[in-house]
Write a protein that holds these residues in place. Structure first.
Motif, PDB file in Angstrom:
ATOM      1  N   TRP A  14       0.839  -1.217   0.000  1.00 48.21           N
ATOM      2  CA  TRP A  14       0.000   0.000   0.000  1.00 48.21           C
ATOM      3  C   TRP A  14       0.864   1.253   0.000  1.00 48.21           C
ATOM      4  CZ3 TRP A  14      -2.973  -2.361   4.694  1.00 48.21           C
ATOM      5  CH2 TRP A  14      -3.844  -3.366   4.234  1.00 48.21           C
ATOM      6  N   GLN A  30       2.061   5.254  -2.677  1.00 48.48           N
ATOM      7  CA  GLN A  30       2.274   6.683  -2.406  1.00 48.48           C
ATOM      8  C   GLN A  30       3.293   7.285  -3.380  1.00 48.48           C
ATOM      9  OE1 GLN A  30       3.257   6.235   1.751  1.00 48.48           O
ATOM     10  NE2 GLN A  30       1.199   6.776   2.439  1.00 48.48           N
ATOM     11  N   LEU A  84      -4.078   4.999  -4.335  1.00 48.01           N
ATOM     12  CA  LEU A  84      -4.741   5.087  -3.036  1.00 48.01           C
ATOM     13  C   LEU A  84      -5.712   6.248  -2.985  1.00 48.01           C
ATOM     14  CD1 LEU A  84      -1.953   4.756  -0.289  1.00 48.01           C
ATOM     15  CD2 LEU A  84      -3.862   3.197  -0.677  1.00 48.01           C
ATOM     16  N   GLU A 109      -8.357   8.272   0.055  1.00 45.38           N
ATOM     17  CA  GLU A 109      -8.485   8.375   1.504  1.00 45.38           C
ATOM     18  C   GLU A 109      -9.744   9.165   1.863  1.00 45.38           C
ATOM     19  OE1 GLU A 109      -4.958   9.992   3.354  1.00 45.38           O
ATOM     20  OE2 GLU A 109      -5.964  10.332   5.259  1.00 45.38           O
ATOM     21  N   SER A 168      -2.677   3.082   9.862  1.00 47.60           N
ATOM     22  CA  SER A 168      -3.540   4.142   9.331  1.00 47.60           C
ATOM     23  C   SER A 168      -2.770   5.458   9.242  1.00 47.60           C
ATOM     24  CB  SER A 168      -4.772   4.292  10.229  1.00 47.60           C
ATOM     25  OG  SER A 168      -5.478   5.457   9.916  1.00 47.60           O
ATOM     26  N   SER A 211      -1.861   7.586   5.770  1.00 50.51           N
ATOM     27  CA  SER A 211      -2.522   8.877   5.580  1.00 50.51           C
ATOM     28  C   SER A 211      -1.575   9.939   5.062  1.00 50.51           C
ATOM     29  CB  SER A 211      -3.123   9.346   6.892  1.00 50.51           C
ATOM     30  OG  SER A 211      -3.677  10.627   6.696  1.00 50.51           O
ATOM     31  N   THR A 265      -6.604  12.400   9.682  1.00 50.72           N
ATOM     32  CA  THR A 265      -7.119  11.316   8.836  1.00 50.72           C
ATOM     33  C   THR A 265      -8.474  10.820   9.347  1.00 50.72           C
ATOM     34  OG1 THR A 265      -6.663   9.137   7.924  1.00 50.72           O
ATOM     35  CG2 THR A 265      -5.853   9.543  10.163  1.00 50.72           C
ATOM     36  N   PHE A 279      -9.293   4.067   3.895  1.00 49.67           N
ATOM     37  CA  PHE A 279      -8.508   4.149   2.667  1.00 49.67           C
ATOM     38  C   PHE A 279      -9.010   3.099   1.687  1.00 49.67           C
ATOM     39  CE2 PHE A 279      -6.126   5.017   6.457  1.00 49.67           C
ATOM     40  CZ  PHE A 279      -5.455   6.199   6.191  1.00 49.67           C
ATOM     41  N   ASN A 309      -1.199  11.954  -4.706  1.00 50.76           N
ATOM     42  CA  ASN A 309      -2.236  12.111  -3.675  1.00 50.76           C
ATOM     43  C   ASN A 309      -2.791  13.526  -3.557  1.00 50.76           C
ATOM     44  OD1 ASN A 309      -1.548  13.444  -0.901  1.00 50.76           O
ATOM     45  ND2 ASN A 309       0.369  12.558  -1.619  1.00 50.76           N
ATOM     46  N   ARG A 328      -6.680  14.476  -3.933  1.00 48.63           N
ATOM     47  CA  ARG A 328      -7.413  15.233  -2.925  1.00 48.63           C
ATOM     48  C   ARG A 328      -8.094  16.462  -3.515  1.00 48.63           C
ATOM     49  NH1 ARG A 328      -3.725  17.014   1.553  1.00 48.63           N
ATOM     50  NH2 ARG A 328      -2.161  15.668   0.596  1.00 48.63           N
TER      51      ARG A 328
END
Lengths: 252, 252
Positions: free
Chosen positions: B15, B19, B31, B33, B78, B82, B87, B91, B148, B152
């Protein structure tokens, strides 16, 4: 030119304190970084207290400031002062200049209620400057103007237009009593599309908090509420984008 | 539901590889979130491979996915997954879905040439979605869509409209051969104010690199170049703000 090479030097410590809101409030000064911002500060007669120049920077001669304000610093100190990944190695301490005198209303104004993201705040001030706005009023809860991310995204616009930190209700009254509209931004039953508002010379537009929008009490006091019609599937627009669309659409 | 509590577990490692761009390219997955993005992924039938739920999260029942896709993780894992400060502890691993089939041209498109800031890219895609655009084409040099920060700031808009990574010249030809204008954005002698362009149903608008603008070779191929008149002292607008103003002004 004086040289400081120890990161434990008291002046270095005092500069680093300006990276926090508390430190800036205590001293009434803030840090700027990079040639562009320092140029803007000089051009706009900001009160520059000190300029710190990294020893590996050769172009420092281009900054037209008295020698006694310049300090040479080590690369290590420069790294500690920098809040960017690729620093230009030049910094300045600038005196805060709070706008407080109520202006003559001859241009549109941007009112910000509880805007929390520094990038959003800085970008909105830069956009207000670009759109020819007269100033920006930061209402309750809005992030510190001198936060380094705000400074970076303003790109010097706070040297161009006055920024007030004040009660928005006072400014609502100011505009409304002078006969100028104050537009809120919330999608409610009475809200009208911004496309139906004719461009005009003097008005205020209020942008609210990123998650919660405008304060209820302020909403009740607006002349009208406007919204941006969303034709796609996005739920909303980023607040700085919405502000940009409105500021350019509502001005002549 | 399976539980993983060691951060050294191989799946946790896999995982964390997501990133990085390299890790995403190797696996063809990325990923996401937070509840909002996972909801959007479910609603839009994205291919969700796994959902990781922090052990201190109680509301996980609201995610309507088969139990065998859910994994319970420790608070520590977690925290490591994050990329936000606060967070929500949920996820998902989602399969990349690259749009490649050339679409029927029935809506406006946004073309991006060498846009480097993830926040700018994500915000422009979200705005294109809001403005009812048909899709976005990421040209050479444009930052990875699955970064990421891009994820977002898109807020799920990549689930709503197709995003292509392709040669922009190909798309220029596609629009121009079908009789639809491709607007470049650069201030040169032949550029016209966007206010003089009538809104229309089908066109493409190109936004360029934050510092250097559009590539010269692309500029030569545009139907017309448009600019946003700046009435204040700001030198320029943020690219995402400029894109927002243009996308909303040029659409009906």
């Amino acid at each position: 030119m004086e040289t400081i090479s120890s990161a434990k030097n008291e002046r270095v410590k005092s500069w680093k304190k300006l990276q926090t809101k508390k430190g800036r409030e205590k001293t009434g000064a803030y840090l700027i970084e990079g040639f562009h911002l320092i140029d803007e500060a000089v051009k706009n007669q900001a009160s520059i207290l000190e300029v710190m120049i990294s020893e590996d920077l050769k172009e420092s001669a281009t900054i037209s400031l008295p020698e006694d304000k310049k300090v040479l610093i080590s690369k290590e100190i420069s790294k500690q002062l920098s809040e960017t990944q690729t620093t230009q190695g030049i910094f300045a301490v600038v005196e805060k200049k709070d706008s407080s005198r109520i202006p003559i209303l001859e241009k549109p104004y941007l009112f910000l209620d509880n805007v929390q993201d520094p990038g959003n705040l800085g970008t909105m001030i830069r956009t207000a400057d670009a759109a020819g706005f007269g100033g920006v009023v930061l209402g309750k809860g809005t992030v510190d103007l001198y936060n380094n991310k705000v400074i970076r995204s303003m790109q010097g616009s706070h040297f161009h237009i006055p920024i007030f930190r004040d009660e928005l209700t006072k400014w609502f009254d100011l505009f409304k009593n002078a006969g100028f509209p104050v537009y809120g931004t919330e999608l409610n039953e009475l809200a009208v599309s911004y496309r139906d508002i004719p461009p005009q010379a003097i008005f205020a537009v209020v942008m609210g908090n990123e998650g919660n929008g405008m304060d209820k009490k302020l909403l009740e006091k607006t002349t009208k509420n406007i919204y941006i019609p969303i034709t796609g599937q996005a739920e909303s627009l980023n607040v700085a984008i919405a502000a940009g669309i409105l500021m350019f659409a509502l001005t002549k």
